[in-house]
Design an enzyme around this catalytic site. Structure first.
Site: not given
Length: 186
Positions: A14, A19, A64, A66, A91, A112
């Protein structure tokens, strides 16, 4: 103590994705001021340091995206940190790449990570730097888009956005957030 929270997802896969622009901004701020963001605590990686004579904590939640609010709440509870001293960097699909928007309150707007922070703090009122990543082309799923890397042609705009976010974070240390918004919202 001021504390800056960059949102993103842990893991090399990632690292360069849209993100993770919040992580990218914090990494640049850490580089500028020789702060190591490595201490694993409060469901996050944390780096403590001094910027402009002020003690700061740089926080990258490892939950993460969320579940970012879990790390924010854990940090607040452990350090008795005030929400007024926090700035979240993340972001934003609704801002074009290369532009940043500073706000002190508002809804999650479908993000989220911000939804999770609102849920765990019980308020929509906290300082934030929304870093533009633009919207995907029609037909491109948003989830795939935010987890994709920036295109090579976007790199100069990305770099400008990261530098400006760091400049705003530095400026906020000895100015109110309203003054910071006035200077950096163009």
């Amino acid at each position: 103590m001021k504390w800056f929270v960059g949102l993103g997802n842990p893991g090399a896969q990632y690292g360069k994705t849209r993100h993770n622009i919040g992580f990218m901004a914090l990494d640049e701020l850490a580089r500028r001021h020789s702060i190591d963001i490595r201490q694993s605590k409060c469901k996050a990686l944390i780096g403590d340091g001094i910027i402009g004579g002020q003690k700061v904590a740089l926080i990258k939640p490892m939950t993460y995206m969320n579940l970012s609010g879990e790390a924010v709440r854990a940090f607040m509870d452990y350090y008795k940190a005030s929400l007024e001293d926090m700035i979240v960097v993340y972001d934003d699909l609704d801002t074009e790449i290369g532009r940043n928007r500073l706000r002190y309150q508002g809804s999650a707007g479908g993000h989220n990570g911000i939804k999770s922070i609102i849920q765990h703090t019980g308020t929509q009122t906290f300082n934030r730097i929304r870093m533009g990543i633009s919207r995907p082309e029609p037909g491109y799923a948003v989830v795939d888009y935010v987890l994709s890397p920036f295109a090579k042609k976007e790199r100069p705009l990305l770099d400008d956005s990261i530098q400006e976010a760091c400049d705003a974070l530095e400026f906020s240390l000895d100015h109110t957030f309203e003054q910071t918004m006035a200077k950096f919202n163009r």
